[in-house]
Design an enzyme around this catalytic site. Structure first.
Site, short mmCIF file in Angstrom:
data_model
loop_
_atom_site.label_atom_id
_atom_site.label_comp_id
_atom_site.label_asym_id
_atom_site.label_seq_id
_atom_site.Cartn_x
_atom_site.Cartn_y
_atom_site.Cartn_z
N ASP A 1 9.76 -12.65 -48.01
CA ASP A 1 9.21 -11.30 -47.85
C ASP A 1 9.23 -10.91 -46.36
O ASP A 1 9.03 -11.78 -45.49
CB ASP A 1 7.77 -11.34 -48.40
CG ASP A 1 7.19 -9.99 -48.71
OD1 ASP A 1 7.95 -9.02 -48.82
OD2 ASP A 1 5.95 -9.92 -48.87
N HIS B 1 0.22 -2.06 -47.83
CA HIS B 1 -0.19 -3.46 -48.02
C HIS B 1 -1.71 -3.58 -47.90
O HIS B 1 -2.32 -2.90 -47.08
CB HIS B 1 0.47 -4.35 -46.96
CG HIS B 1 1.96 -4.39 -47.06
ND1 HIS B 1 2.79 -4.17 -45.99
CD2 HIS B 1 2.78 -4.64 -48.12
CE1 HIS B 1 4.06 -4.29 -46.38
NE2 HIS B 1 4.07 -4.57 -47.67
N ALA C 1 0.46 -9.16 -53.55
CA ALA C 1 -0.01 -10.25 -52.69
C ALA C 1 -1.54 -10.29 -52.61
O ALA C 1 -2.18 -11.25 -53.03
CB ALA C 1 0.58 -10.11 -51.29
N THR C 2 -2.14 -9.23 -52.09
CA THR C 2 -3.57 -9.26 -51.75
C THR C 2 -4.46 -9.58 -52.96
O THR C 2 -5.38 -10.39 -52.87
CB THR C 2 -3.99 -7.90 -51.14
OG1 THR C 2 -3.12 -7.63 -50.05
CG2 THR C 2 -5.42 -7.93 -50.64
P1 13P Z 1 -0.19 -6.07 -51.46
O1 13P Z 1 -0.72 -7.12 -50.54
O2 13P Z 1 -0.81 -4.75 -51.26
O3 13P Z 1 -0.19 -6.51 -52.88
O4 13P Z 1 1.35 -5.86 -51.05
C1 13P Z 1 2.27 -6.87 -51.27
C2 13P Z 1 3.59 -6.56 -50.65
O5 13P Z 1 4.06 -5.44 -50.68
C3 13P Z 1 4.32 -7.67 -50.03
O6 13P Z 1 5.47 -7.27 -49.39
#
Ligand code: 13P
Length: 284
Positions: A82, A180, A232-233
């Site tokens: 990523d 993000h 991710a978060t």
């Molecule tokens: P989030 O952390 O908002 O879920 O975003 C993940 C993302 O886009 C990683 O590239």
């Protein structure tokens, strides 16, 4: 099965009007949790790691874990890097076994973004590896990547078309108003902008900032061409909250298997919910 490039699964997703969940993992248990979710959902899966996690664990360890997961899985699994703007690190990840990489040169002017992306496309395509790039700027915080809301910029449809043709990139992440991290209010997704971009670009599009986007907005974005959603978060929060809860309930607990088990269940539940909203259940 071996790890697969994400190119084919993402093309199928865009053509089929669904989206594949791409989950940022940081530990073996997080990886196992999303793999179990994908297996049960019979969904194609993209495992991904940030540059921070690559530096923390080492790309060879991460690739080895993902390769073992793929060997035992019945669903196709890709391993993606990523947001990276370090050519040497991208090369090392490809050598380690990553099957997909993101070159994020979106902080540079258009021409520089094109040049850097082209260079990575040449490298990656020699190894059959998928390349994702970004246009515009996605706001928020993702590990070492910090973009103030004021600096977030929507992608320009004309530039998206030119960029895709000039670079030969396989997948494109156009900034369309998601961010993000967790949203303070509702995300303000620029759907008409997305529609214009999707009308000019036929490669699969990538929705960043997947944590906290309401289901109906995810579905609308997918219907307009988003074929990969990054999450991710929400996974990190679920993982950490579960561990915290076990340790608060039982401060004497000292067996990592006990709290990791709960953390794994929590991550798996989030991944399952995201796969359902992406429409990739049963698509493996
Ligand atoms: P989030 O952390 O908002 O879920 O975003 C993940 C993302 O886009 C990683 O590239």
């Amino acid at each position: 099965m071996s790890l697969v490039s994400s190119t084919e699964m993402l093309r199928k997703a865009r053509a089929g009007g669904y989206c594949i969940g791409a989950f940022n993992v940081h530990t073996l248990e997080m990886l196992q949790a999303v793999v179990e979710a994908a297996e049960e959902a019979k969904a194609p899966l993209i495992l991904q790691t940030t540059v921070g996690t690559v530096k923390h664990l080492g790309p060879e360890y991460i690739a080895a874990m993902a390769q073992v997961a793929a060997r035992f899985a019945s669903v196709p699994i890709a391993l993606h890097l990523d947001h990276c703007h370090d050519y040497d690190l991208i090369e090392r990840c490809i050598q380690a076994g990553y099957t997909s990489v993101m070159i994020d040169a979106s902080m540079h002017p258009f021409a520089e973004n094109v040049e850097q992306t082209k260079r990575v496309v040449e490298l990656a395509h020699r190894a059959g590896v998928n390349v994702e790039a970004e246009l515009g700027k996605v706001g928020g915080v993702e590990d070492e990547l910090v973009v103030d809301d004021a600096d977030a910029v929507l992608a320009d449809p004309q530039e998206c078309e030119e960029f895709t043709a000039l670079t030969g990139v396989d997948t494109l992440a156009p900034a369309i108003g998601t961010a993000h991290g967790m949203y303070k209010g509702e995300p303000k997704i620029a759907f008409s902008r997305l529609e214009q971009i999707a009308g000019r670009v036929d490669v699969p599009l990538v929705l960043h900032g997947g944590s906290g986007i309401p289901e109906e907005q995810v579905k609308r974005a997918v219907a307009l061409g988003m074929a990969k959603m990054n999450v991710a978060t929400e996974l990190r929060i679920a993982f950490s909250d579960a561990i915290r809860q076990v340790l608060v309930e039982n401060p004497e607990e000292n067996d990592p298997r006990t709290y990791m088990k709960r953390a794994k269940q929590a991550v798996k539940a989030i991944a399952q919910a995201k796969m359902a909203m992406c429409g990739c259940v049963g698509k493996a």
